[in-house]
Design an enzyme around this catalytic site. Structure first.
Site, PDB file in Angstrom:
ATOM      1  N   ASP A  17     -32.531  31.407  47.904  1.00  0.00           N
ATOM      2  CA  ASP A  17     -31.842  30.703  47.303  1.00  0.00           C
ATOM      3  C   ASP A  17     -30.840  30.274  48.296  1.00  0.00           C
ATOM      4  O   ASP A  17     -30.884  30.762  49.348  1.00  0.00           O
ATOM      5  CB  ASP A  17     -31.035  31.304  46.098  1.00  0.00           C
ATOM      6  CG  ASP A  17     -30.241  30.495  45.283  1.00  0.00           C
ATOM      7  OD1 ASP A  17     -30.211  29.405  45.491  1.00  0.00           O
ATOM      8  OD2 ASP A  17     -29.841  30.955  43.980  1.00  0.00           O
TER       9      ASP A  17
HETATM   10  C1  BGC Z   1     -28.513  28.095  43.070  1.00  0.00           C
HETATM   11  C2  BGC Z   1     -29.859  27.509  42.632  1.00  0.00           C
HETATM   12  C3  BGC Z   1     -30.239  26.159  43.136  1.00  0.00           C
HETATM   13  C4  BGC Z   1     -29.667  26.111  44.488  1.00  0.00           C
HETATM   14  C5  BGC Z   1     -29.979  24.576  45.049  1.00  0.00           C
HETATM   15  C6  BGC Z   1     -28.174  27.370  44.389  1.00  0.00           C
HETATM   16  O1  BGC Z   1     -26.755  27.671  44.377  1.00  0.00           O
HETATM   17  O2  BGC Z   1     -28.235  29.403  42.646  1.00  0.00           O
HETATM   18  O3  BGC Z   1     -30.293  27.862  41.302  1.00  0.00           O
HETATM   19  O4  BGC Z   1     -31.565  26.061  42.911  1.00  0.00           O
HETATM   20  O5  BGC Z   1     -28.428  26.474  44.864  1.00  0.00           O
HETATM   21  O6  BGC Z   1     -29.218  23.719  44.545  1.00  0.00           O
END
Ligand code: BGC
Length: 710
Positions: A264
């Site tokens: 993530d």
């Molecule tokens: C979130 C994810 C997301 C990623 C990309 C993160 O902060 O937890 O769910 O896919 O950002 O945008």
């Protein structure tokens, strides 16, 4: 390309190219006037043309024409490796569907699949290859802002939706021009963050993890999702991003996942704050060793992994393996032969918001709504005098969070829609929450629709809350309206299960509309005026008080349960200031007609291994309107070697019933439905009694039992 060609390509790649391949760049870095604005180590990044051409993946989206140019640039690098463009396409691309928590209330995975198919078509034609969806985290606590992205609290239903979403996004396969590679997230158990606080810790037994939390990720993997995203949280005290047991033992070895694992956002860097890595180099090594292929936005693979490998050459095969997995996915998507495959600005123009997509958005919005209370006030009659008020009445954005490409102006507003649905509308001139004016208008009208809840900005990531009640201004309005005897329909627009216990006694009807998406206005008006019927049922329990959270229907038995017939007992598990039960239970939802359940029947009283059991229940439409009733079947193992939940959903079906019509809902119970994970991590079934329950929600259930014998 065949595998030999991929191997040759890998051999030709320099170490710098390999490190760039496992790195992800943001789409904004390709814009001419790009000014870096990152957090963490990415602040140090120097974006030059070499990096632009060799970055393995790109997060974010530009205009489709720009995406075409960008891909051509990427594929002009030294080894002509195209980039993978990734975006959070969560509940629609430009045509926005209800938030996942709302869509889940349809109990219709086929519909979920269709919405994901449409999202994939629009996104792919616009230059996106992969979506960070579905989010399949099971959630039992609405304080967590991300509950809107989930499908609720039930493992069985979540798994069904996970499967449907992956199949919808990927269509006939990621090699197709209109498919997105699906990235299931957040692996694992991110929905269990303590106190519902974003980025917080999780801790649970392995039995709980396996029996409750892992099923939905597993379902996504079985459905063929090509990517998995690691969670921010720890699992058994090791951050998911470097958790070898999770990423290797379970995901790769046990489940046979052969796709790409991505972190993530910045979660590799967070291994340092989590206190399992001293520096970026150690964080990168630990993630690599656990099986992470792509670093999203920490930069440690790009900046630190090379040095680490120079010091420890045994890491090289792991880097090569990660690169190969990424190359394989690109190959599977046909991007080596045709880097711009699928990207078609002209097609995107035709597909985006086309009639079919809008029709599905409207259907999904209708089906997502849940009628929680109705004292003979809904549906409203054409020409009805309606006052519209409340903090959400003038909110243009009813798309819900995570709808980057959506535009609230693509649909008509709630007020416009109510007007076109035939309401004789009374609209406050000064302010939708001006008590005096609203009350004055309400006196002249037959009903007040009080649009309340929470603005979009209070939901989704980083929006955990401790107060889930309605806004003070809405409650004050409600009290004033009640006092003067006005009829009120509470229209709740929210991304979570709010606490409605203050409001519920003061109104005549409650319609939970979530955030319905592009067609929000029209869909709400349709449902209020009865052109469409609310038929959804909750997939998350609604608490009476925040203090009850986490709250869920499939809880474990305790040694001192509170018995319904002995509510006055003191030394039992209960609160002294609030009932244990939710305000609205899992599975609950009314409609404009009514149903009667009867004749729960089992095909046998005893089943043996590999045999199935047929369970049926009769459902009759006792109202005056045709409808679709979602019938639910639950099981309970009342005695075994480990404590089991009081009930678990094990089947559901929808019956279309005309007034007066009666049909049988049929469920087939298999051995699989009786199984659980024991403390030796073995999935098995234990002989003995099982209780079968069927009914309209998780509380109003008919019961019978059978014996499973070996
Ligand atoms: C979130 C994810 C997301 C990623 C990309 C993160 O902060 O937890 O769910 O896919 O950002 O945008």
């Amino acid at each position: 390309m065949i595998q030999r060609e991929l191997d040759e390509l890998l051999n030709r790649m320099t170490q710098e190219e390999k490190l760039a391949q496992v790195f992800q760049l943001a789409a904004c870095c390709y814009e001419d006037d790009f000014e870096p604005d990152f957090t963490g180590p990415m602040r140090e990044i120097e974006v030059n043309d070499t990096l632009r051409k060799t970055a393995g993946t790109v997060i974010g989206a530009l205009e489709p024409e720009e995406m075409l140019k960008l891909q051509k640039l990427c594929a002009s690098g030294p080894n002509r490796i195209p980039a993978l463009f990734m975006l959070d396409v969560i509940h629609g691309f430009r045509t926005i569907f209800p938030i996942p928590l709302g869509l889940a209330c349809s109990w219709d995975p086929e519909l979920m699949g269709r919405t994901c198919r449409i999202a994939a078509k629009e996104a792919r034609a616009s230059g996106i290859h992969a979506t960070f969806a579905p989010m399949v985290d099971l959630v039992r606590d609405s304080r967590w802002g991300r509950v809107m992205e989930s499908t609720g609290e039930d493992p069985y239903l979540n798994a069904e939706f996970a499967k449907a979403a992956v199949k919808g996004f990927q269509g006939r396969g990621v090699g197709e021009k209109d498919s997105l590679a699906s990235c299931v997230k957040h692996f694992a158990a991110y929905g269990a963050v303590e106190s519902g606080r974003e980025y917080n810790t999780t801790d649970m037994s392995r039995g709980m993890l396996r029996d409750v939390y892992l099923d939905s990720y597993r379902a996504a993997v079985d459905a063929g999702c090509r990517l998995v995203m690691t969670a921010f949280n720890i699992v058994e005290r090791v951050p998911a991003t470097c958790n070898k047991w999770l990423l290797d033992t379970v995901l790769r070895k046990e489940w046979g996942f052969d796709g790409v694992v991505i972190t993530d956002w910045n979660s590799m860097n967070e291994l340092i704050a989590h206190s399992v890595a001293e520096d970026g180099g150690e964080a990168a090594q630990k993630a690599l060793e656990a099986g992470v292929d792509i670093d999203m936005m920490s930069g440690h693979y790009l900046f630190d992994l090379g040095r680490r490998i120079e010091e420890n050459s045994s890491l090289q095969p792991l880097l090569d393996q990660a690169v190969m997995r990424i190359l394989k996915l690109k190959n599977e998507m046909g991007l080596f032969e045709e880097p711009t495959r699928g990207t078609d600005p002209e097609l995107a123009g035709r597909l985006i918001l086309c009639e079919e997509h809008r029709a599905t958005a409207l259907e999904a919005a209708h089906k997502s709504m849940v009628l929680l209370k109705n004292e003979k006030v809904l549906p409203l009659k054409a020409g009805c005098k309606v006052t519209i008020a409340g903090t959400m009445a003038g909110q243009r954005n009813l798309l819900g969070g995570w709808s980057f490409m959506g535009n609230p102006e693509d649909g008509i507003s709630l007020i416009e829609a109510l007007g076109s649905a035939g309401a004789d509308l009374f609209i406050p001139e000064s302010d939708f929450t001006d008590i005096e004016e609203v009350c004055r208008l309400a006196e002249k009208s037959e009903v007040t629709v009080l649009a309340c809840g929470e603005p979009v900005e209070e939901t989704a990531e980083a929006n955990s809350k401790t107060c889930l009640r309605l806004k003070d201004r809405d409650l004050a309005l409600l009290r004033a309206l009640k006092k003067q005897g006005s009829k009120v329909v509470l229209l709740v627009l929210a991304g979570r299960a709010l606490v409605l216990s203050d409001a519920e006694p003061l109104c005549d009807a409650v319609l939970q509309a979530w955030f319905p998406g592009t067609e929000a206005g029209r869909a709400i008006a349709d449902v209020l005026f009865g052109a469409a019927q609310p038929e959804g049922k909750l997939t998350i329990s609604f608490p009476r008080e925040e203090g009850q959270l986490p709250l869920y229907y499939n809880s474990f038995r305790t040694g001192r349960p509170q018995l319904p017939e002995k509510k006055e007992e003191i030394y039992v598990s209960h609160y002294i200031d609030c009932p244990n039960e939710p305000l609205y239970p899992f599975g609950f939802g009314l409609s404009y007609t009514s149903y009667a359940y009867s004749d729960l029947k089992l095909s046998a009283k005893k089943v043996h291994p590999e045999e199935t059991l047929r369970v049926s229940v009769k459902v009759k439409n006792t109202g005056e309107r045709a409808g679709r009733e979602i019938v639910q079947m639950y099981l309970c193992d009342p005695c075994g070697s480990v404590v089991r939940p009081v009930k678990q959903l094990r089947g559901y079906t929808s019956l279309e019933l005309c007034p007066g019509e009666e049909k049988e809902a049929v469920f087939i119970i298999t051995e699989e439905d009786l199984m659980f994970w024991d403390n030796e991590e073995c999935r098995r079934v234990e002989p003995g009694r099982f209780i079968v329950m069927a009914g309209p929600d998780s509380e109003r259930l008919m019961k019978d039992e059978f014996v499973y014998a070996v």
